[in-house]
Write a protein that holds these residues in place. Structure first.
Motif, PDB file in Angstrom:
ATOM      1  N   ILE A  45       0.837  -1.203   0.000  1.00 11.77           N
ATOM      2  CA  ILE A  45       0.000   0.000   0.000  1.00 11.77           C
ATOM      3  C   ILE A  45       0.873   1.255   0.000  1.00 11.77           C
ATOM      4  O   ILE A  45       0.609   2.222  -0.725  1.00 11.77           O
ATOM      5  CB  ILE A  45      -0.939  -0.010   1.211  1.00 11.77           C
ATOM      6  CG1 ILE A  45      -1.954  -1.152   1.071  1.00 11.77           C
ATOM      7  CG2 ILE A  45      -1.660   1.323   1.360  1.00 11.77           C
ATOM      8  CD1 ILE A  45      -2.815  -1.350   2.282  1.00 11.77           C
ATOM      9  N   SER A  46       1.950   1.223   0.795  1.00  7.74           N
ATOM     10  CA  SER A  46       2.842   2.384   0.867  1.00  7.74           C
ATOM     11  C   SER A  46       3.501   2.651  -0.479  1.00  7.74           C
ATOM     12  O   SER A  46       3.562   3.799  -0.941  1.00  7.74           O
ATOM     13  CB  SER A  46       3.915   2.147   1.935  1.00  7.74           C
ATOM     14  OG  SER A  46       3.325   1.925   3.196  1.00  7.74           O
ATOM     15  N   CYS A  61      -5.761   1.955  -6.452  1.00 10.31           N
ATOM     16  CA  CYS A  61      -6.113   0.561  -6.139  1.00 10.31           C
ATOM     17  C   CYS A  61      -5.528  -0.408  -7.171  1.00 10.31           C
ATOM     18  O   CYS A  61      -5.041  -1.487  -6.819  1.00 10.31           O
ATOM     19  CB  CYS A  61      -7.626   0.413  -6.087  1.00 10.31           C
ATOM     20  SG  CYS A  61      -8.353   1.154  -4.609  1.00 10.31           S
ATOM     21  N   LEU A  62      -5.571  -0.006  -8.452  1.00 12.34           N
ATOM     22  CA  LEU A  62      -4.989  -0.862  -9.484  1.00 12.34           C
ATOM     23  C   LEU A  62      -3.467  -0.954  -9.306  1.00 12.34           C
ATOM     24  O   LEU A  62      -2.872  -2.015  -9.517  1.00 12.34           O
ATOM     25  CB  LEU A  62      -5.325  -0.300 -10.865  1.00 12.34           C
ATOM     26  CG  LEU A  62      -6.821  -0.265 -11.220  1.00 12.34           C
ATOM     27  CD1 LEU A  62      -7.022   0.369 -12.587  1.00 12.34           C
ATOM     28  CD2 LEU A  62      -7.413  -1.667 -11.185  1.00 12.34           C
ATOM     29  N   GLY A  63      -2.848   0.153  -8.918  1.00 10.11           N
ATOM     30  CA  GLY A  63      -1.400   0.154  -8.677  1.00 10.11           C
ATOM     31  C   GLY A  63      -1.025  -0.737  -7.501  1.00 10.11           C
ATOM     32  O   GLY A  63      -0.031  -1.476  -7.558  1.00 10.11           O
ATOM     33  N   ILE A  64      -1.848  -0.676  -6.432  1.00 14.75           N
ATOM     34  CA  ILE A  64      -1.598  -1.559  -5.285  1.00 14.75           C
ATOM     35  C   ILE A  64      -1.727  -3.015  -5.713  1.00 14.75           C
ATOM     36  O   ILE A  64      -0.950  -3.883  -5.276  1.00 14.75           O
ATOM     37  CB  ILE A  64      -2.581  -1.239  -4.141  1.00 14.75           C
ATOM     38  CG1 ILE A  64      -2.272   0.145  -3.551  1.00 14.75           C
ATOM     39  CG2 ILE A  64      -2.506  -2.307  -3.051  1.00 14.75           C
ATOM     40  CD1 ILE A  64      -3.281   0.607  -2.519  1.00 14.75           C
ATOM     41  N   GLY A  65      -2.656  -3.309  -6.598  1.00 12.42           N
ATOM     42  CA  GLY A  65      -2.815  -4.673  -7.095  1.00 12.42           C
ATOM     43  C   GLY A  65      -1.570  -5.149  -7.827  1.00 12.42           C
ATOM     44  O   GLY A  65      -1.144  -6.298  -7.668  1.00 12.42           O
ATOM     45  N   ILE A 119      -1.275   7.441 -19.723  1.00 10.86           N
ATOM     46  CA  ILE A 119      -0.251   7.664 -18.697  1.00 10.86           C
ATOM     47  C   ILE A 119      -0.107   6.408 -17.829  1.00 10.86           C
ATOM     48  O   ILE A 119       1.002   5.931 -17.571  1.00 10.86           O
ATOM     49  CB  ILE A 119      -0.589   8.891 -17.832  1.00 10.86           C
ATOM     50  CG1 ILE A 119      -0.674  10.131 -18.701  1.00 10.86           C
ATOM     51  CG2 ILE A 119       0.443   9.071 -16.726  1.00 10.86           C
ATOM     52  CD1 ILE A 119      -1.138  11.370 -17.946  1.00 10.86           C
ATOM     53  N   PHE A 120      -1.251   5.877 -17.391  1.00 11.39           N
ATOM     54  CA  PHE A 120      -1.223   4.690 -16.535  1.00 11.39           C
ATOM     55  C   PHE A 120      -0.612   3.502 -17.267  1.00 11.39           C
ATOM     56  O   PHE A 120       0.251   2.794 -16.737  1.00 11.39           O
ATOM     57  CB  PHE A 120      -2.644   4.364 -16.066  1.00 11.39           C
ATOM     58  CG  PHE A 120      -2.740   3.108 -15.258  1.00 11.39           C
ATOM     59  CD1 PHE A 120      -2.279   3.069 -13.950  1.00 11.39           C
ATOM     60  CD2 PHE A 120      -3.280   1.945 -15.800  1.00 11.39           C
ATOM     61  CE1 PHE A 120      -2.361   1.914 -13.192  1.00 11.39           C
ATOM     62  CE2 PHE A 120      -3.363   0.784 -15.058  1.00 11.39           C
ATOM     63  CZ  PHE A 120      -2.896   0.767 -13.745  1.00 11.39           C
ATOM     64  N   MET A 121      -1.035   3.261 -18.519  1.00 11.55           N
ATOM     65  CA  MET A 121      -0.517   2.125 -19.277  1.00 11.55           C
ATOM     66  C   MET A 121       0.971   2.294 -19.593  1.00 11.55           C
ATOM     67  O   MET A 121       1.724   1.317 -19.611  1.00 11.55           O
ATOM     68  CB  MET A 121      -1.317   1.954 -20.573  1.00 11.55           C
ATOM     69  CG  MET A 121      -2.751   1.496 -20.347  1.00 11.55           C
ATOM     70  SD  MET A 121      -2.796  -0.100 -19.483  1.00 11.55           S
ATOM     71  CE  MET A 121      -4.563  -0.385 -19.379  1.00 11.55           C
ATOM     72  N   THR A 122       1.398   3.519 -19.842  1.00  9.10           N
ATOM     73  CA  THR A 122       2.821   3.767 -20.089  1.00  9.10           C
ATOM     74  C   THR A 122       3.639   3.440 -18.842  1.00  9.10           C
ATOM     75  O   THR A 122       4.713   2.824 -18.927  1.00  9.10           O
ATOM     76  CB  THR A 122       3.046   5.233 -20.491  1.00  9.10           C
ATOM     77  OG1 THR A 122       2.290   5.524 -21.671  1.00  9.10           O
ATOM     78  CG2 THR A 122       4.533   5.490 -20.770  1.00  9.10           C
ATOM     79  N   LEU A 123       3.118   3.823 -17.676  1.00 13.37           N
ATOM     80  CA  LEU A 123       3.820   3.515 -16.423  1.00 13.37           C
ATOM     81  C   LEU A 123       3.841   2.011 -16.173  1.00 13.37           C
ATOM     82  O   LEU A 123       4.864   1.463 -15.727  1.00 13.37           O
ATOM     83  CB  LEU A 123       3.147   4.247 -15.261  1.00 13.37           C
ATOM     84  CG  LEU A 123       3.782   4.022 -13.878  1.00 13.37           C
ATOM     85  CD1 LEU A 123       5.257   4.421 -13.880  1.00 13.37           C
ATOM     86  CD2 LEU A 123       3.020   4.791 -12.805  1.00 13.37           C
ATOM     87  N   VAL A 124       2.739   1.319 -16.456  1.00 14.66           N
ATOM     88  CA  VAL A 124       2.709  -0.135 -16.281  1.00 14.66           C
ATOM     89  C   VAL A 124       3.738  -0.803 -17.186  1.00 14.66           C
ATOM     90  O   VAL A 124       4.483  -1.713 -16.761  1.00 14.66           O
ATOM     91  CB  VAL A 124       1.294  -0.682 -16.566  1.00 14.66           C
ATOM     92  CG1 VAL A 124       1.303  -2.210 -16.601  1.00 14.66           C
ATOM     93  CG2 VAL A 124       0.314  -0.192 -15.512  1.00 14.66           C
ATOM     94  N   ALA A 125       3.802  -0.362 -18.448  1.00 12.59           N
ATOM     95  CA  ALA A 125       4.789  -0.923 -19.369  1.00 12.59           C
ATOM     96  C   ALA A 125       6.218  -0.650 -18.887  1.00 12.59           C
ATOM     97  O   ALA A 125       7.098  -1.512 -18.986  1.00 12.59           O
ATOM     98  CB  ALA A 125       4.581  -0.346 -20.771  1.00 12.59           C
ATOM     99  N   CYS A 126       6.429   0.541 -18.346  1.00  9.72           N
ATOM    100  CA  CYS A 126       7.753   0.899 -17.830  1.00  9.72           C
ATOM    101  C   CYS A 126       8.123   0.014 -16.632  1.00  9.72           C
ATOM    102  O   CYS A 126       9.265  -0.457 -16.521  1.00  9.72           O
ATOM    103  CB  CYS A 126       7.773   2.367 -17.440  1.00  9.72           C
ATOM    104  SG  CYS A 126       9.415   3.008 -17.085  1.00  9.72           S
ATOM    105  N   MET A 127       7.162  -0.231 -15.731  1.00 10.74           N
ATOM    106  CA  MET A 127       7.411  -1.123 -14.597  1.00 10.74           C
ATOM    107  C   MET A 127       7.726  -2.536 -15.070  1.00 10.74           C
ATOM    108  O   MET A 127       8.640  -3.197 -14.559  1.00 10.74           O
ATOM    109  CB  MET A 127       6.183  -1.140 -13.669  1.00 10.74           C
ATOM    110  CG  MET A 127       5.964   0.143 -12.892  1.00 10.74           C
ATOM    111  SD  MET A 127       4.403   0.144 -11.963  1.00 10.74           S
ATOM    112  CE  MET A 127       4.624  -1.269 -10.886  1.00 10.74           C
ATOM    113  N   ALA A 128       6.971  -3.009 -16.079  1.00  9.36           N
ATOM    114  CA  ALA A 128       7.182  -4.367 -16.591  1.00  9.36           C
ATOM    115  C   ALA A 128       8.567  -4.510 -17.208  1.00  9.36           C
ATOM    116  O   ALA A 128       9.288  -5.488 -16.942  1.00  9.36           O
ATOM    117  CB  ALA A 128       6.100  -4.710 -17.610  1.00  9.36           C
TER     118      ALA A 128
END
Length: 758
Positions: A45-46, A61-65, A119-128
């Motif tokens: 959560i943090s 919430c999606l990011g915490i998931g 923005i969200f999908m770009t960040l998800v791709a960057c994390m992946a």
């Protein structure tokens, strides 16, 4: 194996399994898994709040998931594959902090794109991508066995890292319980009553737990204290008429946590919707995450090794973390690796077991699928108290107890690292510690004498076994040769001390003038440019003081360094030989040649065997006693011509004779397989060879080969027996004569050995 034996084997394994997981042993294991799971949920959560903030707050919430998915995969894979049973892996703060900066940059860059999801999908791709690149790199490092390089990290640096981790755990525990970072400026706020109520119970809980576990050892202590603390907490709430909802609002409970499931696979949709130019622009930050993850993982595993006193296969840990991160990246999760604090908390609570890591991963997975509202009733001070207890353990072990174990310099290095970690940051503290350790090493290493042995030609001679008069002459004039057997790595801290020793020898009025300086590099591992400059200065000193520098056994790398720096340009002042033996032999030849030219000594006569005996007897001070017996001895010797390459003795053969060399030269060599032969000794006029095997009647341990043609006199075993039968007094003379020769050799060997060990 019979059916009965097979049945007994199954029963034995079942008994071991029941013993391992008996109720009294299983309770702390399950408790540890639940506690770690709750802590990891809180961390998820943090991290989610840290990364998905600002313009991405509506996707929290999606990011915490995504982070819970990472915690579940990382924890499960590492728990199953690690060489240490009980290893815990979680998403880490360093990747999270850098990804938070990337998220802020992406939000600013793509704010005007007109696509809220981009923005969200770009960040998800960057994390992946970050997780997968980190995973592939870690796996390759483990596959190529590169984890061993962390072993070169100095012990005080790892100790400072662990002590700094303890400090961060202590301060982090208080920050967790109060929801406020603990800084020096905010200290007055933490002393207010409303704040004391939040953190003081956790500190008391941690202190009690630390004190009890220092005195008593039991698997049930931590579970019992957790249960008692939870009961006492809710009893206090009941007496004070405070509902759990109100306690949660006051910040006394974990949470709030989302109630619904959080799992959604984003990766494939993120690949199509992400803005890839923005991701490529963050390649520097992604590379930073990869490098910091490698360093942090190796430091954490090394710290765990020290704490649990067990060696861990670093390369296997790298491969396990690599696989876990690749799988995490496939789900769009956050990079992570082995957690030092969580692993040692598991070790304190449950010992070495894979079950807590598996339970923790399953809790994160369950929360990902079904939500985690039930965990909102867990008291926050207990989680903080456990972290405080763990940090206190680190500080006690590495700040207090190391005072009694380490030197003052090493202990001060630990304090320096802890101070920098507390004041500036974790990585800065480790970096400062490494720099300080390197400087400390240079200072200490420069105090080590680079000269392993300091010898002279008086006590150390080459393996050329010369006639005894020449040996006496070399002992008298051998002080002109200074032999320095160097060791270690020559750099600016040690090269100057070498030059100083040479200057001191030159100006020593009690010794003969220096004519030859022999530097043996057999034990030298390398040298830097400052050492080459010192040898250049030494060459200048040789020109001024009229001596020759002899370098022996230079490795190809060191020889190239000398050639690049033009340190070998003056051949008149500097000579190079393949080994110390040949270098000293050349110096001895120069002394003997100079003595013969000056007329101080005459060459040893060698017209016949009798003259050779006369010279040997004179040198042994036995001439008067034995002179009358020489004529009776001559008929027993067989004169032979020596041709180059001729074998006098074959290695491995039983000796049947010994030889007196009248003229010419032979080499005693150890013949190894192939062409790798080692010269043991060179012998010439007036020397005896083969006497040890002759008397001991053992196979020859080396071969004797003629190098220069000449004449030898052979005395066979059969002839000696004939002498003993016909003329016992003559045979006794011969044996005594040989005993004197062997005694002289032993005295010379003892003198050399004494010079080496003193």
């Amino acid at each position: 194996m019979t059916a009965s034996e097979s049945e007994q084997s199954h029963l034995h394994r079942m008994s071991q399994l029941l013993q391992k997981y008996r109720p009294g042993r299983l309770l702390p294991v399950i408790t540890a898994g639940i506690v770690l799971g709750i802590l990891n949920l809180t961390i998820a959560i943090s991290f989610g709040a840290l990364i998905f903030s600002g313009g991405l707050a509506d996707r929290l919430c999606l990011g915490i998931g995504l982070i819970l998915f990472s915690a579940s995969v990382l924890g499960l894979v590492v728990a199953l594959l690690s060489t240490f049973r009980g290893m815990i892996a979680v998403p880490q703060d360093t990747p999270a902090a850098i990804l938070a900066l990337i998220a802020a940059t992406l939000t600013t860059t793509l704010a005007g794109s007109g696509h809220p999801d981009q923005i969200f999908m770009t960040l998800v791709a960057c994390m992946a991508i970050t997780a997968m690149v980190t995973g592939i790199t870690l796996w390759l490092l483990g596959a190529f066995q590169l984890g061993r390089f962390i072993r070169f990290l100095p012990y005080p640096v790892i100790g400072g890292f662990l002590a700094g981790t303890g400090w961060l755990l202590v301060t982090g525990a208080i920050s967790m319980m109060t929801d406020m970072p603990l800084t020096f400026n905010r200290l007055p706020l933490f002393l207010q009553t409303s704040m004391l109520v939040k953190w003081l119970p956790g500190v008391v809980f941690g202190l009690l737990l630390w004190g009890i576990l220092r005195r008593y050892k039991s698997d049930l202590i931590i579970p019992a204290m957790l249960l008692i603390s939870i009961v006492l907490f809710y009893l206090v709430l009941f007496v004070a008429d405070i509902s759990p909802t109100e306690a949660g609002l006051r910040g006394w409970l974990m949470g709030p946590f989302p109630e619904s499931g959080l799992w959604k696979p984003f990766l494939f949709s993120a690949v199509g919707q992400a803005y890839w130019p923005a991701i490529f622009s963050q390649s520097g930050s992604i590379a930073t995450i990869v490098m910091l993850s490698i360093i942090s993982l190796l430091l954490n595993v090394s710290g765990i090794e020290l704490a649990v006193r067990q060696e861990i296969d670093l390369n296997r840990e790298l491969r396990a973390a690599g696989l876990a991160n690749v799988l995490t990246g496939l789900g769009g999760g956050l990079a992570g690796y082995h957690a030092l604090g969580d692993t040692l908390l598991e070790y304190e609570m449950a010992g070495k077991s894979r079950i807590p890591g598996i339970i923790s991963a399953m809790l994160c997975g369950a929360a990902l699928l079904f939500g985690m509202s039930l965990l909102s009733f867990f008291p926050k001070f207990i989680g903080g108290g456990l972290l405080f207890f763990l940090g206190l353990n680190f500080l006690s072990d590495w700040v207090y107890e190391t005072w009694f174990r380490l030197s003052l310099s090493d202990y001060m290095l630990i304090l320096l690292i802890v101070s920098v970690i507390g004041a500036v940051g974790f990585l800065e503290g480790v970096l400062v510690g490494i720099i300080a350790a390197v400087m400390l090493f240079i200072v200490k290493y420069s105090r080590i004498n680079v000269v392993k042995h300091r010898l002279s030609g008086e006590t150390y001679q080459s393996n050329v076994d010369r006639a005894i008069p020449y040996q006496r002459l070399l002992k008298e004039q051998g002080g002109q040769i200074l032999i320095l057997k160097l060791q270690g790595y020559l750099f600016f801290g040690t090269a100057d001390s070498l030059l100083t020793q040479v200057r001191e020898r030159i100006h020593d009025q009690h010794l003969k003038p220096l004519r030859f300086l022999v530097c043996d590099f057999a034990l030298v591992t390398g040298l830097d440019s400052s050492a080459l400059i010192s040898f250049t200065k030494m060459t200048q000193l040789a020109a001024a003081q009229h001596f020759t520098i002899v370098l022996t056994q230079l490795s190809p790398q060191i020889l190239r360094q000398f050639e690049r720096e033009h340190a070998l340009k003056n051949d008149a002042l500097l000579r190079i030989f393949p080994d110390l033996d040949h270098g000293v032999e050349w110096c001895e030849e120069q002394i003997l040649h100079a003595e013969e030219e000056s007329g101080t000594t005459q060459p040893v006569p060698g017209s016949d065997l009798e003259s050779v005996f006369h010279e040997m007897l004179d040198a042994l001070n036995q001439h008067t006693r034995f002179e009358s017996l020489l004529e009776r001895m001559m008929p027993y010797f067989e004169r032979q011509d020596m041709q180059k390459g001729m074998y006098l003795i074959h290695q491995g053969n039983m000796p049947d004779a010994l030889y007196f060399i009248e003229s010419g030269q032979a080499t005693v060599q150890l013949e190894n397989e192939g062409s790798n032969h080692v010269r043991l000794q060179t012998i010439g006029m007036g020397k005896v060879v083969g006497e040890l095997g002759f008397y001991l009647k053992r196979p020859a341990t080396a071969s004797v080969i003629v190098q220069e043609p000449g004449i030898v006199y052979r005395l066979s075993i059969a002839t000696l027996r004939d002498m003993q039968a016909r003329d016992p007094s003559l045979a006794a003379f011969f044996h005594e004569f040989m005993a004197h020769l062997l005694g002289e050799r032993l005295a010379n060997t003892n003198a050399t050995l004494q010079a080496v060990i003193t």
